[in-house]
Design a protein around this motif. Structure first.
Motif, PDB file in Angstrom:
ATOM      1  N   ILE A 312       0.647  -1.120   0.017  1.00  0.00           N
ATOM      2  CA  ILE A 312       0.223   0.231  -0.435  1.00  0.00           C
ATOM      3  C   ILE A 312       1.111   1.254  -0.210  1.00  0.00           C
ATOM      4  N   PHE A 313       0.602   1.812  -1.112  1.00  0.00           N
ATOM      5  CA  PHE A 313       1.609   3.730  -0.934  1.00  0.00           C
ATOM      6  C   PHE A 313       0.761   4.725  -1.563  1.00  0.00           C
ATOM      7  N   THR A 314       1.220   5.980  -1.253  1.00  0.00           N
ATOM      8  CA  THR A 314       0.500   6.902  -1.537  1.00  0.00           C
ATOM      9  C   THR A 314       1.448   7.395  -2.626  1.00  0.00           C
ATOM     10  N   ILE A 315       0.462   8.454  -3.434  1.00  0.00           N
ATOM     11  CA  ILE A 315       1.251   9.645  -4.277  1.00  0.00           C
ATOM     12  C   ILE A 315       0.714  11.036  -4.545  1.00  0.00           C
ATOM     13  N   GLU A 316       1.606  11.532  -5.158  1.00  0.00           N
ATOM     14  CA  GLU A 316       0.438  12.762  -5.826  1.00  0.00           C
ATOM     15  C   GLU A 316      -0.663  12.704  -6.489  1.00  0.00           C
ATOM     16  N   GLY A 317      -1.766  13.323  -6.094  1.00  0.00           N
ATOM     17  CA  GLY A 317      -3.016  13.145  -6.937  1.00  0.00           C
ATOM     18  C   GLY A 317      -2.635  12.874  -8.458  1.00  0.00           C
ATOM     19  N   ASN A 318      -1.946  14.309  -8.831  1.00  0.00           N
ATOM     20  CA  ASN A 318      -2.200  14.601 -10.096  1.00  0.00           C
ATOM     21  C   ASN A 318      -0.955  13.186 -11.143  1.00  0.00           C
ATOM     22  N   LEU A 319      -0.823  12.504 -10.019  1.00  0.00           N
ATOM     23  CA  LEU A 319       0.599  11.379 -11.094  1.00  0.00           C
ATOM     24  C   LEU A 319      -0.120   9.911 -10.357  1.00  0.00           C
ATOM     25  N   THR A 320      -1.683  10.178 -10.455  1.00  0.00           N
ATOM     26  CA  THR A 320      -2.310   9.066 -10.103  1.00  0.00           C
ATOM     27  C   THR A 320      -3.017   8.350 -11.544  1.00  0.00           C
ATOM     28  N   ASP A 321      -3.020   8.709 -12.753  1.00  0.00           N
ATOM     29  CA  ASP A 321      -3.360   8.280 -14.021  1.00  0.00           C
ATOM     30  C   ASP A 321      -2.107   7.178 -14.412  1.00  0.00           C
ATOM     31  N   LYS A 322      -0.952   8.250 -14.367  1.00  0.00           N
ATOM     32  CA  LYS A 322       0.057   7.703 -14.638  1.00  0.00           C
ATOM     33  C   LYS A 322       0.313   6.795 -13.671  1.00  0.00           C
ATOM     34  N   ILE A 337      -7.908   4.313  -4.287  1.00  0.00           N
ATOM     35  CA  ILE A 337      -8.109   5.623  -3.160  1.00  0.00           C
ATOM     36  C   ILE A 337      -8.315   6.809  -3.267  1.00  0.00           C
ATOM     37  N   GLU A 338      -9.017   8.077  -4.519  1.00  0.00           N
ATOM     38  CA  GLU A 338      -8.101   9.164  -4.804  1.00  0.00           C
ATOM     39  C   GLU A 338      -8.590  10.558  -3.802  1.00  0.00           C
ATOM     40  N   LYS A 339      -8.354  11.358  -3.801  1.00  0.00           N
ATOM     41  CA  LYS A 339      -8.661  12.520  -3.240  1.00  0.00           C
ATOM     42  C   LYS A 339      -8.585  12.139  -1.219  1.00  0.00           C
ATOM     43  N   CYS A 340      -7.038  11.759  -1.159  1.00  0.00           N
ATOM     44  CA  CYS A 340      -7.171  11.693   0.440  1.00  0.00           C
ATOM     45  C   CYS A 340      -6.281  12.840   0.350  1.00  0.00           C
ATOM     46  N   SER A 341      -6.330  12.325   2.412  1.00  0.00           N
ATOM     47  CA  SER A 341      -5.493  14.208   2.751  1.00  0.00           C
ATOM     48  C   SER A 341      -4.041  13.270   3.807  1.00  0.00           C
ATOM     49  N   LEU A 372      -6.873   5.901   7.068  1.00  0.00           N
ATOM     50  CA  LEU A 372      -6.388   4.258   6.127  1.00  0.00           C
ATOM     51  C   LEU A 372      -5.082   3.739   5.594  1.00  0.00           C
ATOM     52  N   GLN A 373      -4.125   4.697   6.548  1.00  0.00           N
ATOM     53  CA  GLN A 373      -2.797   4.573   6.351  1.00  0.00           C
ATOM     54  C   GLN A 373      -1.792   5.165   7.471  1.00  0.00           C
ATOM     55  N   THR A 374      -0.509   4.814   8.483  1.00  0.00           N
ATOM     56  CA  THR A 374      -0.046   5.288   8.719  1.00  0.00           C
ATOM     57  C   THR A 374       1.278   5.251   8.678  1.00  0.00           C
ATOM     58  N   SER A 375       2.550   6.167   8.777  1.00  0.00           N
ATOM     59  CA  SER A 375       3.435   5.656   8.753  1.00  0.00           C
ATOM     60  C   SER A 375       4.362   7.064  10.231  1.00  0.00           C
ATOM     61  N   ASP A 376       5.187   6.277  10.704  1.00  0.00           N
ATOM     62  CA  ASP A 376       5.577   7.040  11.780  1.00  0.00           C
ATOM     63  C   ASP A 376       7.310   6.868  11.244  1.00  0.00           C
ATOM     64  N   SER A 377       7.413   8.140  12.465  1.00  0.00           N
ATOM     65  CA  SER A 377       9.227   8.942  11.980  1.00  0.00           C
ATOM     66  C   SER A 377       9.835   8.988  13.043  1.00  0.00           C
ATOM     67  N   HIS A 378      10.588   9.269  13.538  1.00  0.00           N
ATOM     68  CA  HIS A 378      11.675   9.937  15.496  1.00  0.00           C
ATOM     69  C   HIS A 378      10.356  11.143  15.708  1.00  0.00           C
ATOM     70  N   MET A 379      10.511  12.077  14.410  1.00  0.00           N
ATOM     71  CA  MET A 379       9.386  13.324  15.155  1.00  0.00           C
ATOM     72  C   MET A 379       8.342  13.328  14.476  1.00  0.00           C
ATOM     73  N   THR A 380       7.918  12.761  13.662  1.00  0.00           N
ATOM     74  CA  THR A 380       7.058  12.762  12.741  1.00  0.00           C
ATOM     75  C   THR A 380       5.773  11.656  12.391  1.00  0.00           C
ATOM     76  N   ILE A 381       4.003  11.315  12.779  1.00  0.00           N
ATOM     77  CA  ILE A 381       3.495  10.806  12.804  1.00  0.00           C
ATOM     78  C   ILE A 381       3.087  11.169  12.075  1.00  0.00           C
ATOM     79  N   SER A 382       2.714  10.336  10.910  1.00  0.00           N
ATOM     80  CA  SER A 382       1.406  10.842   9.597  1.00  0.00           C
ATOM     81  C   SER A 382       0.084   9.455   9.513  1.00  0.00           C
ATOM     82  N   CYS A 383      -0.652  10.232   9.217  1.00  0.00           N
ATOM     83  CA  CYS A 383      -2.380   9.423   9.055  1.00  0.00           C
ATOM     84  C   CYS A 383      -3.142   9.682   7.588  1.00  0.00           C
TER      85      CYS A 383
END
Ligand code: ADP
Ligand code: MG
Length: 407
Positions: A312-322, A337-341, A372-383
């Motif tokens: 599972i990975f995320t990309i910038e939305g404008n690269l979806t078609d490519k 799943i498009e239109k994510c933040s 939908l997904q999470t990531s965790d590095s030493h000073m940032t947690i993203s969802c």
């Protein structure tokens, strides 16, 4: 020569009132014995007459397909105009001032139109202007290739100009004037009780900028950090102290009591992401192959989670078609799943503190926000969340970590 760089963003140069405020800031640093090098952005924002987007639309009205070389020529115009207007404003007040383009300022870049990389800065011209006792007003965002083509420096390009000139001229500090009271605990346009952060380290602000807070560009932070020049981010509209960015960690600073248990510094977000899930039941080789193909097509991936049978990975939305075309070509089945933040909590002090992720997940699920997904590095947690949940998610995390009590 004691030099200070003063960068004025879009709103700071947009109206005569704000230009007057900018002039006062410039005079103030001259009175304090500094030589000031001013850097300006284009006037105003999208939709306003001289904003960069407006100029580009003019070109696209002729034909949508604009050559990158000519596109950069037009993109650079807003800043050129802005520098001439600021120089004229200063001169009208009796301060000898010259408008300086990016090429006159010696900002040499590669040929990567639209997002050029700075190769070197030839400072002779600017040094000369300063020695003559004049105030240079440099058009931000602009560069020139070794063979003379005009280039632009990409998003936040004027911040980059300010930082690179600070480095090249060995400035004592780089002041960034904008329309908010410094780096805030969240985007003040979303969170009405967001509070300004008085002091922050380069690494922490780099993360905040990199995870979406557009108040300063991460590249500018990187440059200031490598040459250890303090960055000051201030509001053009008032005399509030703003944010000071230095190498010193917040831990070494005398902190007020409400500050001491600060685990999270800021909540940031980026919209327009796409999540792709690929069935990779044939294992690791298949997964490697997908990653290579994406890289070959210049599709950079963000949050990524790899399992034995899927990826599972995320990309910038404008690269979806490519990206989907690449997958289809190679018969990879995927779910999209498009239109994510991506919403992130950034904080140097979360390192080694247990339970931060669980607080984040709890706060989001309590607000009925699906993660939908999470990531965790030493000073940032993203969802990763749905785009429509962005505002409630930012508000929920800002509340959860009580960031409104920052100062
Ligand atoms: P400028 O034209 O001065 O460069 P920008 O629009 O690039 O201004 O950046 C300032 C804007 O950044 C603010 O108006 C604010 O909405 C936004 N912003 C997003 N996140 C933050 C944050 N954490 N702190 C401060 N501003 C933020
Ligand atoms: Mg900006």
């Amino acid at each position: 020569m004691r030099i200070v760089i003063q960068k004025f963003g879009g709103t700071s140069v947009a109206s005569p009132e704000n230009r007057e405020r900018a002039v006062q800031k410039i005079i103030h640093s001259i009175m304090n014995g500094f030589k000031t090098v001013v850097v300006v952005s284009a006037m105003g924002r999208r939709g306003e007459p001289y904003a960069t987007d407006t100029l580009l639309e003019l070109l696209q009205q002729v034909h949508m397909d604009v050559h990158p070389r000519e596109k950069d020529m037009v993109l650079s115009l807003g800043e050129t105009l802005s520098s001439a207007i600021m120089a004229n404003t200063l001169r009208s007040k009796g301060y000898d001032s010259v408008a300086v383009t990016g090429w006159q300022a010696g900002i040499i870049t590669d040929r990567n139109y639209g997002n050029a990389n700075i190769l070197e800065v030839k400072t002779e011209y600017l040094t000369d202007v300063l020695k003559q006792g004049k105030i240079p007003i440099v058009a931000g965002f602009q560069g020139i290739t070794e063979t003379g083509e005009i280039t632009t420096l990409g998003r936040g390009g004027s911040d980059t100009t300010a930082a690179i000139l600070g480095e090249a001229l060995n400035a004592e500090s780089i002041e960034i004037y904008t329309d908010v009271d410094g780096i805030m605990t969240a985007d003040p346009r979303i969170v009405s009780n967001a509070s300004p952060i008085r002091q922050i380290s380069y690494s922490e602000i780099f993360q905040i900028a990199d995870q979406g807070a557009k108040v300063i560009h991460p590249r500018a932070v990187e440059i200031a950090s490598r040459s250890d020049i303090p960055l000051l981010i201030k509001n053009i509209m008032n005399d509030s102290p703003g944010t000071i960015v230095t190498a010193r960690s917040i831990k070494k600073q005398p902190v007020r009591s409400s500050n001491t248990d600060r685990i999270i510094t800021s909540i940031t977000y980026v919209t327009g992401r796409t999540q792709i899930t690929i069935d990779t039941s044939q294992g690791i080789e298949e997964q490697n192959d997908i990653l290579l193909r994406l890289a070959d097509n210049h599709i950079s991936i963000d949050i990524i989670n790899i399992f034995p049978d899927k990826m599972i990975f995320t990309i910038e939305g404008n690269l979806t078609d490519k990206a989907l075309a690449v997958m289809k070509e190679n018969n990879y089945k995927c779910k999209v799943i498009e239109k994510c933040s991506k919403i992130s909590a950034v904080g140097e002090r979360m390192r080694g503190v247990p339970g931060v992720m669980s607080r984040i997940i709890n706060a989001l699920t309590a607000g009925k926000i699906e993660v939908l997904q999470t990531s965790d590095s030493h000073m940032t947690i993203s969802c990763l969340i749905k785009e429509e949940d962005t505002i409630p998610a930012v508000l929920a995390l800002h509340e959860e970590f009580k960031l409104y009590m920052h100062e």
